[in-house]
Design an enzyme around this catalytic site. Structure first.
Site, mmCIF file in Angstrom:
data_model
loop_
_atom_site.group_PDB
_atom_site.id
_atom_site.type_symbol
_atom_site.label_atom_id
_atom_site.label_comp_id
_atom_site.label_asym_id
_atom_site.label_seq_id
_atom_site.Cartn_x
_atom_site.Cartn_y
_atom_site.Cartn_z
ATOM 1 N N GLU A 58 0.811 -1.231 0.000
ATOM 2 C CA GLU A 58 0.000 0.000 0.000
ATOM 3 C C GLU A 58 0.840 1.275 0.000
ATOM 4 O O GLU A 58 0.421 2.296 -0.547
ATOM 5 C CB GLU A 58 -0.954 0.005 1.195
ATOM 6 C CG GLU A 58 -2.062 -1.019 1.110
ATOM 7 C CD GLU A 58 -1.694 -2.378 1.688
ATOM 8 O OE1 GLU A 58 -2.574 -3.267 1.743
ATOM 9 O OE2 GLU A 58 -0.517 -2.532 2.090
ATOM 10 N N PHE A 120 -11.549 -6.830 13.841
ATOM 11 C CA PHE A 120 -10.456 -7.306 13.002
ATOM 12 C C PHE A 120 -10.108 -6.251 11.948
ATOM 13 O O PHE A 120 -10.960 -5.755 11.235
ATOM 14 C CB PHE A 120 -10.862 -8.617 12.329
ATOM 15 C CG PHE A 120 -9.813 -9.161 11.387
ATOM 16 C CD1 PHE A 120 -8.588 -9.610 11.868
ATOM 17 C CD2 PHE A 120 -10.039 -9.196 10.022
ATOM 18 C CE1 PHE A 120 -7.615 -10.092 11.005
ATOM 19 C CE2 PHE A 120 -9.072 -9.686 9.144
ATOM 20 C CZ PHE A 120 -7.854 -10.136 9.638
ATOM 21 N N GLN A 121 -8.854 -5.917 11.872
ATOM 22 C CA GLN A 121 -8.305 -4.937 10.929
ATOM 23 C C GLN A 121 -8.951 -3.560 11.081
ATOM 24 O O GLN A 121 -9.106 -2.817 10.114
ATOM 25 C CB GLN A 121 -8.400 -5.428 9.486
ATOM 26 C CG GLN A 121 -7.438 -6.587 9.204
ATOM 27 C CD GLN A 121 -7.236 -6.883 7.738
ATOM 28 O OE1 GLN A 121 -8.097 -6.598 6.913
ATOM 29 N NE2 GLN A 121 -6.100 -7.470 7.400
ATOM 30 N N LYS A 170 -17.404 -0.247 5.621
ATOM 31 C CA LYS A 170 -17.915 -1.348 4.793
ATOM 32 C C LYS A 170 -19.442 -1.324 4.750
ATOM 33 O O LYS A 170 -20.053 -1.603 3.704
ATOM 34 C CB LYS A 170 -17.408 -2.686 5.342
ATOM 35 C CG LYS A 170 -17.694 -3.873 4.427
ATOM 36 C CD LYS A 170 -17.002 -5.126 4.919
ATOM 37 C CE LYS A 170 -17.217 -6.287 3.956
ATOM 38 N NZ LYS A 170 -16.508 -7.518 4.405
ATOM 39 N N MET A 485 24.429 8.565 2.382
ATOM 40 C CA MET A 485 24.353 9.875 3.018
ATOM 41 C C MET A 485 24.650 9.782 4.508
ATOM 42 O O MET A 485 25.338 10.635 5.073
ATOM 43 C CB MET A 485 22.986 10.511 2.788
ATOM 44 C CG MET A 485 22.906 11.960 3.249
ATOM 45 S SD MET A 485 24.060 13.050 2.364
ATOM 46 C CE MET A 485 23.097 13.437 0.908
#
Length: 588
Positions: A58, A120-121, A170, A485
């Site tokens: 993602e 959940f999630q 949802k 760097m």
């Protein structure tokens, strides 16, 4: 594409998401499905106008949306699921916020009745994203979906651009609603600056006409506003020198003699000297960040400041603006030029002495490099050859680190939106997905991803996305086997104690073998160890356009980025090589 009528259609919230994106003109979306966004992925299959590109992470979706936005000037779009899917994209949201990049991220959320139950999630992504977005919405009512998405795209692309998150439950996605377009946009308190205050414009015009040592300090806002043509007219009118920040590279042509290069920590001596000795700084869509100013109380000590920016919060935030102008640069610059011409007709200063001083700085302290003593290639020379071979019409996307600074210094940039980089956040892992997004947005352009071996390993899974979707980016891997760097700072400030910056064992083959890794991703790839091989390798890469290509350039780990202003010191303390300071008292 949904027509702009008031006809209502019964559909689910998920179908409304797709219909809204179509109506908004979205043609490309980067994303990854999951349970909480799955209802939207089903009608997305039926869309004939939206191309969905399945990413492998993602964060890659967010950076791809950024690259798309920066290459096209449009608003990028990403689609992710709840919980870890949404939190994975926070880095990209923060990056876009720092660099004023217009993207909209749509995230699925657990059902409205489950919010707050540690389902959940579940994650409070609206709360988590607030510090790193321009705005965040939580949508629980499907009837709100068209308006919230329209508002999100309006917010992202107007005023000072930035990222907007729309978190949609949802339950809202699966519930039916009456869809119509266009919706009513209701954003109380949101006002976009446009025309400048004319009294301030007249004062600025007079100050510019009277200045004996002016500098145009050009920031990324000049590109974001589409004001680069107006900038060129302003330069022609005033004959003033130009310095371009990292986000503004390409806003004004490198090939024009007025361009002194990039200012700041790794800027040119001429650009740094111009700001330090100016009597007037005209800041255009810039924010006086620490990488440009060095120690703020010693920055440009004798300069008055004209600051033009669409975001009033930036003006006088870091440096007091003697003449503040809150306006859209695309609107303000033509008006300012008209008043400068009038002011000049009444008298103007002679800046020929100023130019003699700056030209001597530029001649005496050009950007260059020292040949490495270990027999490895100089990365600067590799990038110079790449620039010479590919030319300024390509799009160059970088990761973060030494290679990023060398690319800014040695790649010739002559047009806006040709240099894409993570500037404010300095996000390692930005390059590959952002280059992917840029190539999707500009399919007719050659896109070179200039990455370091450290940055590259953070998001190189998106090479699979490129191969599967025939996105033919070309990767120039500046591979020095170290976190370059950080190692440079260890060399200069930590007594060469290289704590955890070596990526490979001292003996034996590199891990991973990048050529083999690229081939495993279905790419064409080769390794280059000698400077004599560079031109042929670039020509080879340019000949392949049906799939992504990678060249692993093995360069010296001891090469450093110069010039350099150490953190926390005055820009007057710039060093153009180790232990070598410029002589500022160049006499006319």
């Amino acid at each position: 594409m949904v027509s702009e009528t008031c006809t209502t259609t019964r559909m689910t919230g998920a179908e409304a998401i797709v219909a809204s994106l179509e109506a908004l003109g979205v043609t490309d979306v980067f994303g990854m499905p999951g349970g909480a966004i799955l209802p939207t992925y089903d009608p997305l299959m039926a869309s004939t106008t939206i191309r969905h590109i399945l990413v492998r992470h993602e964060q890659g979706a967010g950076h791809a949306a950024e690259g798309y936005a920066l290459a096209t000037g449009k608003t990028g779009c990403a689609l992710v699921t709840s919980g870890p899917g949404a939190t994975n994209v926070l880095t990209a949201l923060g990056d876009a916020c720092m660099d004023s990049v217009p993207i909209v991220v749509i995230s699925g959320q657990v059902g409205a009745s489950l919010i707050g139950t540690d389902a959940f999630q579940e994650a409070d992504v609206v709360g988590a994203s607030m510090p790193v977005t321009k705005h965040s919405f939580l949508v629980t009512d499907p009837a709100e979906i068209p308006a919230r998405l329209a508002e999100a795209f309006h917010l992202a692309g107007t005023g000072r651009p930035g990222p907007v998150l729309v978190d949609i439950t949802k339950s809202a996605q699966v519930t039916e609603m009456d869809f119509s377009w266009p919706p009513v946009i209701d954003l109380p308190g949101y006002r976009v600056a446009d025309k400048p205050n004319m009294k301030q414009v007249r004062a600025a015009a007079r100050a510019i006409a009277d200045a004996q040592a002016p500098v145009l300090y050009v920031g990324g806002g000049t590109v974001r506003s589409g004001a680069t043509d107006s900038l060129a007219c302003l330069v022609e009118l005033t004959n003033a020198p130009v310095v371009t920040t990292l986000t503004a590279r390409g806003a004004f042509p490198d090939s024009d003699r007025h361009n002194l290069g990039m200012p700041g920590m790794h800027g040119t001596v001429a650009a740094v000297g111009a700001l330090q000795r100016a009597d007037l700084i005209v800041a255009l869509g810039a924010r006086f960040d620490d990488r440009v100013t060095g120690r703020l109380d010693s920055f440009a000590p004798r300069a008055r400041v004209i600051h033009i920016d669409i975001d009033a919060a930036e003006i006088s935030k870091n440096r007091h603006a003697d003449i503040p102008i809150v306006a859209d640069l695309a609107t303000a610059l033509p008006i300012l030029s008209e008043h400068i011409a009038q002011a000049q007709s009444e008298g103007k200063a002679d800046i020929s002495g100023w130019w003699r001083y700056l030209d001597r700085l530029r001649t005496k302290y050009p950007i260059g490099w020292t040949q490495p003593s270990d027999g490895m290639m100089a990365p600067q020379e590799v990038l110079k050859k790449l620039s010479d071979a590919v030319g300024p019409d390509a799009v160059y996307v970088t990761g973060v680190g030494q290679h990023q600074m060398w690319a800014s210094q040695f790649v010739t940039l002559d047009r806006p939106r040709s240099f894409i980089s993570s500037c404010g956040s300095g996000t390692m892992g930005y390059c590959i997905p952002a280059a992917m997004g840029a190539q999707v947005g500009a399919p007719d352009k050659v896109v070179w991803a200039i990455d370091g071996d450290g940055s590259f390993q953070m998001t190189n899974q998106e090479l699979a996305t490129c191969t599967v979707n025939s996105i033919p980016i070309k990767v120039a891997l500046i591979n020095n086997s170290v976190l370059g760097m950080v190692r440079q700072w260890q060399s200069l400030f930590y007594g060469k104690r290289y704590s955890n910056t070596t990526l490979n064992p001292s003996e034996g083959e590199q891990i991973p073998n990048f050529e083999m890794l690229a081939q495993a991703y279905g790419m064409a790839a080769r390794t280059v160890r000698s400077i004599d091989e560079v031109d042929a390798a670039i020509e080879w890469a340019m000949s392949i356009n049906d799939r992504p290509v990678l060249i692993d350039f093995r360069v010296s780990k001891d090469s450093m980025v110069w010039p350099m202003v150490a953190a926390g010191v005055s820009n007057d303390e710039i060093r153009y090589a180790k232990g070598m300071a410029p002589d500022w008292e160049v006499e006319d």
